[in-house]
Motif scaffolding. Structure first.
Motif, PDB file in Angstrom:
ATOM      1  N   VAL A   1      28.679 -31.915  -6.041  1.00  0.00           N
ATOM      2  CA  VAL A   1      29.310 -32.981  -5.449  1.00  0.00           C
ATOM      3  C   VAL A   1      30.805 -32.794  -5.410  1.00  0.00           C
ATOM      4  O   VAL A   1      31.285 -32.547  -6.291  1.00  0.00           O
ATOM      5  CB  VAL A   1      28.807 -34.091  -6.415  1.00  0.00           C
ATOM      6  N   ASN A   2      31.352 -33.371  -4.264  1.00  0.00           N
ATOM      7  CA  ASN A   2      32.747 -33.610  -4.308  1.00  0.00           C
ATOM      8  C   ASN A   2      33.033 -35.061  -4.359  1.00  0.00           C
ATOM      9  O   ASN A   2      32.645 -35.924  -3.532  1.00  0.00           O
ATOM     10  CB  ASN A   2      33.324 -33.007  -2.966  1.00  0.00           C
ATOM     11  N   ARG A   3      33.618 -35.229  -5.486  1.00  0.00           N
ATOM     12  CA  ARG A   3      34.285 -36.855  -5.894  1.00  0.00           C
ATOM     13  C   ARG A   3      35.241 -37.143  -5.099  1.00  0.00           C
ATOM     14  O   ARG A   3      35.501 -38.556  -5.385  1.00  0.00           O
ATOM     15  CB  ARG A   3      34.091 -36.791  -7.485  1.00  0.00           C
ATOM     16  N   ASP A   4      36.056 -36.295  -4.455  1.00  0.00           N
ATOM     17  CA  ASP A   4      37.297 -36.748  -3.890  1.00  0.00           C
ATOM     18  C   ASP A   4      37.162 -37.675  -2.811  1.00  0.00           C
ATOM     19  O   ASP A   4      36.338 -37.405  -1.863  1.00  0.00           O
ATOM     20  CB  ASP A   4      37.947 -35.227  -3.519  1.00  0.00           C
ATOM     21  N   LEU A   5      37.972 -38.681  -2.778  1.00  0.00           N
ATOM     22  CA  LEU A   5      37.968 -39.811  -2.066  1.00  0.00           C
ATOM     23  C   LEU A   5      38.566 -39.293  -0.602  1.00  0.00           C
ATOM     24  O   LEU A   5      38.526 -39.896   0.553  1.00  0.00           O
ATOM     25  CB  LEU A   5      38.343 -41.330  -2.283  1.00  0.00           C
ATOM     26  N   GLU A   6      39.422 -38.492  -0.758  1.00  0.00           N
ATOM     27  CA  GLU A   6      40.363 -38.218   0.386  1.00  0.00           C
ATOM     28  C   GLU A   6      40.024 -36.867   1.193  1.00  0.00           C
ATOM     29  O   GLU A   6      40.327 -36.684   2.183  1.00  0.00           O
ATOM     30  CB  GLU A   6      41.874 -37.928  -0.069  1.00  0.00           C
ATOM     31  N   ASP A   7      39.740 -35.703   0.255  1.00  0.00           N
ATOM     32  CA  ASP A   7      40.081 -34.428   0.662  1.00  0.00           C
ATOM     33  C   ASP A   7      38.748 -33.435   0.643  1.00  0.00           C
ATOM     34  O   ASP A   7      37.807 -33.914  -0.254  1.00  0.00           O
ATOM     35  CB  ASP A   7      41.105 -33.402   0.009  1.00  0.00           C
ATOM     36  N   THR A   8      38.583 -32.449   1.636  1.00  0.00           N
ATOM     37  CA  THR A   8      37.504 -31.591   1.453  1.00  0.00           C
ATOM     38  C   THR A   8      37.826 -30.640   0.297  1.00  0.00           C
ATOM     39  O   THR A   8      39.195 -30.479  -0.056  1.00  0.00           O
ATOM     40  CB  THR A   8      37.537 -30.874   2.717  1.00  0.00           C
ATOM     41  N   LEU A   9      36.752 -30.269  -0.301  1.00  0.00           N
ATOM     42  CA  LEU A   9      36.939 -29.146  -1.523  1.00  0.00           C
ATOM     43  C   LEU A   9      36.589 -27.906  -0.797  1.00  0.00           C
ATOM     44  O   LEU A   9      35.337 -27.602  -0.336  1.00  0.00           O
ATOM     45  CB  LEU A   9      36.148 -29.274  -2.601  1.00  0.00           C
ATOM     46  N   GLU A  10      37.753 -26.795  -0.593  1.00  0.00           N
ATOM     47  CA  GLU A  10      37.240 -25.515  -0.327  1.00  0.00           C
ATOM     48  C   GLU A  10      36.597 -24.702  -1.706  1.00  0.00           C
ATOM     49  O   GLU A  10      37.524 -24.438  -2.446  1.00  0.00           O
ATOM     50  CB  GLU A  10      38.356 -24.923   0.304  1.00  0.00           C
ATOM     51  N   LEU A  11      35.367 -24.385  -1.563  1.00  0.00           N
ATOM     52  CA  LEU A  11      35.107 -23.707  -2.919  1.00  0.00           C
ATOM     53  C   LEU A  11      34.701 -22.376  -2.520  1.00  0.00           C
ATOM     54  O   LEU A  11      34.231 -22.110  -1.437  1.00  0.00           O
ATOM     55  CB  LEU A  11      33.495 -24.477  -2.914  1.00  0.00           C
ATOM     56  N   ALA A  12      35.035 -21.641  -3.739  1.00  0.00           N
ATOM     57  CA  ALA A  12      35.163 -20.237  -3.718  1.00  0.00           C
ATOM     58  C   ALA A  12      33.925 -19.948  -4.802  1.00  0.00           C
ATOM     59  O   ALA A  12      34.161 -20.165  -5.890  1.00  0.00           O
ATOM     60  CB  ALA A  12      36.275 -19.253  -3.714  1.00  0.00           C
ATOM     61  N   VAL A  13      33.027 -19.048  -4.422  1.00  0.00           N
ATOM     62  CA  VAL A  13      31.885 -18.793  -5.558  1.00  0.00           C
ATOM     63  C   VAL A  13      31.867 -17.164  -5.870  1.00  0.00           C
ATOM     64  O   VAL A  13      31.618 -16.423  -4.603  1.00  0.00           O
ATOM     65  CB  VAL A  13      30.622 -19.284  -5.213  1.00  0.00           C
ATOM     66  N   ASP A  14      32.013 -16.820  -7.040  1.00  0.00           N
ATOM     67  CA  ASP A  14      31.785 -15.387  -7.289  1.00  0.00           C
ATOM     68  C   ASP A  14      30.302 -15.330  -7.779  1.00  0.00           C
ATOM     69  O   ASP A  14      29.838 -15.972  -8.569  1.00  0.00           O
ATOM     70  CB  ASP A  14      32.656 -14.948  -8.662  1.00  0.00           C
ATOM     71  N   LEU A  15      29.223 -14.625  -6.855  1.00  0.00           N
ATOM     72  CA  LEU A  15      28.088 -14.701  -7.151  1.00  0.00           C
ATOM     73  C   LEU A  15      27.631 -13.149  -7.701  1.00  0.00           C
ATOM     74  O   LEU A  15      26.322 -13.122  -7.652  1.00  0.00           O
ATOM     75  CB  LEU A  15      27.282 -14.872  -5.864  1.00  0.00           C
ATOM     76  N   ARG A  16      28.442 -12.541  -8.113  1.00  0.00           N
ATOM     77  CA  ARG A  16      27.987 -11.376  -8.966  1.00  0.00           C
ATOM     78  C   ARG A  16      26.753 -10.797  -8.576  1.00  0.00           C
ATOM     79  O   ARG A  16      26.620  -9.977  -7.623  1.00  0.00           O
ATOM     80  CB  ARG A  16      28.287 -11.560 -10.307  1.00  0.00           C
ATOM     81  N   GLN A  17      25.688 -11.173  -9.312  1.00  0.00           N
ATOM     82  CA  GLN A  17      24.311 -10.045  -9.158  1.00  0.00           C
ATOM     83  C   GLN A  17      23.764 -10.752  -7.876  1.00  0.00           C
ATOM     84  O   GLN A  17      22.645 -10.159  -7.723  1.00  0.00           O
ATOM     85  CB  GLN A  17      23.701 -10.281 -10.350  1.00  0.00           C
ATOM     86  N   PHE A  18      24.266 -11.539  -6.978  1.00  0.00           N
ATOM     87  CA  PHE A  18      23.393 -12.018  -5.884  1.00  0.00           C
ATOM     88  C   PHE A  18      24.073 -11.605  -4.657  1.00  0.00           C
ATOM     89  O   PHE A  18      24.037 -12.183  -3.807  1.00  0.00           O
ATOM     90  CB  PHE A  18      23.415 -13.550  -6.060  1.00  0.00           C
ATOM     91  N   ALA A  19      24.774 -10.551  -4.656  1.00  0.00           N
ATOM     92  CA  ALA A  19      25.576  -9.919  -3.468  1.00  0.00           C
ATOM     93  C   ALA A  19      24.526  -9.765  -2.347  1.00  0.00           C
ATOM     94  O   ALA A  19      24.762  -9.963  -1.109  1.00  0.00           O
ATOM     95  CB  ALA A  19      26.082  -8.655  -3.943  1.00  0.00           C
ATOM     96  N   ASN A  20      23.397  -9.508  -2.639  1.00  0.00           N
ATOM     97  CA  ASN A  20      22.281  -8.982  -1.404  1.00  0.00           C
ATOM     98  C   ASN A  20      21.356 -10.399  -0.967  1.00  0.00           C
ATOM     99  O   ASN A  20      20.767 -10.312   0.123  1.00  0.00           O
ATOM    100  CB  ASN A  20      21.290  -8.080  -1.923  1.00  0.00           C
ATOM    101  N   TYR A  21      21.855 -11.576  -1.534  1.00  0.00           N
ATOM    102  CA  TYR A  21      21.227 -12.649  -1.006  1.00  0.00           C
ATOM    103  C   TYR A  21      22.157 -13.160   0.251  1.00  0.00           C
ATOM    104  O   TYR A  21      23.098 -12.715   0.661  1.00  0.00           O
ATOM    105  CB  TYR A  21      21.572 -13.741  -2.173  1.00  0.00           C
ATOM    106  N   ARG A  22      21.380 -14.231   1.045  1.00  0.00           N
ATOM    107  CA  ARG A  22      21.843 -14.846   2.288  1.00  0.00           C
ATOM    108  C   ARG A  22      21.875 -16.263   1.988  1.00  0.00           C
ATOM    109  O   ARG A  22      20.930 -16.848   1.160  1.00  0.00           O
ATOM    110  CB  ARG A  22      21.287 -14.270   3.554  1.00  0.00           C
ATOM    111  N   VAL A  23      22.679 -16.928   2.760  1.00  0.00           N
ATOM    112  CA  VAL A  23      22.604 -18.646   2.789  1.00  0.00           C
ATOM    113  C   VAL A  23      21.513 -18.864   3.658  1.00  0.00           C
ATOM    114  O   VAL A  23      21.099 -18.425   4.897  1.00  0.00           O
ATOM    115  CB  VAL A  23      23.768 -19.131   3.421  1.00  0.00           C
TER     116      VAL A  23
END
Ligand code: AHR
Length: 498
Positions: free
Chosen positions: A423-445
């Motif tokens: 959830v992005n609680r921010d009333l004004e702005d987009t949150l640019e999210l960066a996730v380190d997924l370590r052991q899940f490098a071979n996964y896809r969205v």
């Protein structure tokens, strides 16, 4: 604004019990009559159960439904709801000021649950009644045959026992509004003696003792300690209930209320562990958050409802996008303690503070809160992982250091799937999210689904049921084990990786 997370298989919180995604049907308002059941409705089956409602509940994959209350159960004589329907008595229902027709009772509800594909979490009346009626009900429901109560069930057309596994020892017994309200010692003693005889009838059942009705009760925490002092060795779960509202129309503060839920869960775990220590017990008490939701929209209109009518439109909150965001945050709060919160019930399921609404004689539709609940129930099964989160924060009227980003991760090893709820609680702005997924490098969205709206007060209605629905237009992308995603302002996000 920017936020980041590290997700690692080793940061396991605990297995998510599927019953975390339970719900609740009480004999209250139009939950039963006009909700799950409406004889003569064009979409009703041969028993009068609405098939459109069954289908919507199946979309939610609800694993367990608490029944028949709620405050209702504290004045309920279960014998009124079994046997030939034509002989059933109409009763004044004192908890909600209505007339209960008893057309639906234990057996019909068991039939309905089978049709839906859900389990029943039964509650016994410890308000006006006690151990005797409770053990009789267990015998009626779960004993195979050859005794008075089990044979009575068979004579009612139910040869096979229902085998209900989960039972609540009363409801909100700390509340002065409750029929048969008790002190902690009175309830603790009654719950203990009731637990003993219920388990003597069927040792396979699991029992939930009543915790406080909410964290603001004057007796909060001492109630739990006293009740557990009496019952610790005989019960399996302690209940928690909470409802939040936005009566003062302060969205930033409202969305932060799941921080209260975090503290609530933490305090109850501490209280359980205190009694565990005191008793030198090896057992960890698990929690059943068996009533939780947003509830405030209908408070005023409910005051105008005439008493002693059948199935009036009580507690019919119409939910907005911001309500759905808080519901999402509340689900995240429970996933964050999946090691101890094993069951939970979104209160309630149909018409009464509910994700599903119906029109008597007409159609049905999904409220905004339907969607985070559905996403979590369908895709949130596995192990809850603890994400290490860096997020911008804000202060609100009641809370400090509220993270803009609220998130929980569920890893399903068997299916090779990771689901990020955010959830992005921010009333004004987009949150640019960066996730380190370590052991899940071979996964896809697989999917980045977003629930958002230009108007955070937007809701769905029968006339406009698609106003607030998730869209699959999220931009989450995964490359070399690093995920990036834009979380729009005031949004619920589900990002699925496989
Ligand atoms: O869910 C509505 C009511 O809220 C329940 O009957 C009661 O247990 C709680 O106070």
């Amino acid at each position: 604004k920017k936020a980041s997370m590290i997700i690692d298989k080793e940061f396991a919180i605990g297995e998510v019990d599927p019953r975390l995604y339970g719900s609740f049907i009480e004999h209250l308002g139009r939950a039963v009559y006009g909700g799950i059941y409406e004889l003569g409705h064009p979409d009703a089956d041969e028993q009068g159960f609405r098939k459109d409602v069954v289908a919507l509940i199946q979309e939610l994959a609800v694993p367990i439904v608490r029944y028949p209350g709620g405050n209702f159960v504290s004045g309920y004589n279960w014998e009124d709801g079994v046997g030939p329907v034509t002989e059933r008595k109409k009763r004044l229902e004192l908890a909600w000021g209505t007339i209960e027709t008893n057309e639906i009772g234990t057996n019909e509800f068991a039939d309905w649950a089978k049709k839906v594909g859900t389990e029943v979490m039964m509650a016994v009346n410890l308000g006006t009644r006690g151990p005797d009626e409770a053990r009789n009900l267990v015998e009626y429901c779960n004993h195979p045959k050859g005794t008075y109560w089990s044979d009575l069930r068979r004579s009612h057309g139910y040869e096979q026992p229902h085998n209900f596994k989960t039972w609540c020892l009363g409801n909100e017994m700390d509340g002065p509004w409750q029929i048969g309200h008790k002190t902690a010692d009175e309830y603790g003693r009654t719950a203990l003696e009731t637990a003993k005889v219920m388990k003597w009838v069927d040792p396979t059942i699991e029992l939930v003792a009543c915790g406080s009705s909410n964290r603001a009760m004057a007796t909060f925490a001492q109630w739990e300690a006293t009740v557990l002092d009496h019952t610790y060795d005989h019960v399996d779960y302690l209940s928690l209930h909470t409802y939040y509202g936005n009566g003062d129309n302060d969205t930033a503060n409202f969305l932060a209320k799941s921080l209260d839920m975090d503290d609530f869960i933490h305090s109850i775990i501490a209280t359980c562990d205190y009694i565990k220590a005191k008793k030198r017990s090896k057992k960890n008490m698990m929690l059943s958050f068996d009533e939780w939701n947003v509830w405030f929209h209908s408070n005023e209109s409910d005051k105008k409802i005439e008493r002693w009518t059948i199935a009036p439109p009580q507690l019919e909150d119409i939910y907005t996008l911001e309500d759905a965001l808080l519901v999402g945050c509340m689900i995240i709060s429970m996933l964050k303690r999946a090691d101890r919160v094993k069951m939970a019930c979104l209160a309630q399921l149909v018409n009464v503070i509910a994700p599903i609404m119906t029109v008597n004689g007409g159609g049905s539709w999904r409220q905004t809160i339907f969607f985070p609940y559905m996403h979590a129930s369908v895709y949130g099964r596995g192990v809850s992982l603890k994400p290490l989160i860096q997020s911008p924060k804000y202060d609100s009227k009641e809370f400090t250091d509220v993270p803009m980003l609220e998130s929980a991760i569920v890893y399903n090893e068997a299916q090779n799937q990771v689901t990020i709820f955010a959830v992005n609680r921010d009333l004004e702005d987009t949150l640019e999210l960066a996730v380190d997924l370590r052991q899940f490098a071979n996964y896809r969205v697989v999917e980045h689904s977003i629930l958002e709206n230009t108007d955070h007060k937007a809701s769905n209605t029968m006339a406009n049921p698609q106003n607030v629905v998730p869209h699959a237009g999220g931009d989450a992308a995964l490359q070399d084990g690093r995920l990036s995603a834009s979380l729009p302002k005031l949004s619920w996000n589900m990002i699925r990786l496989a």
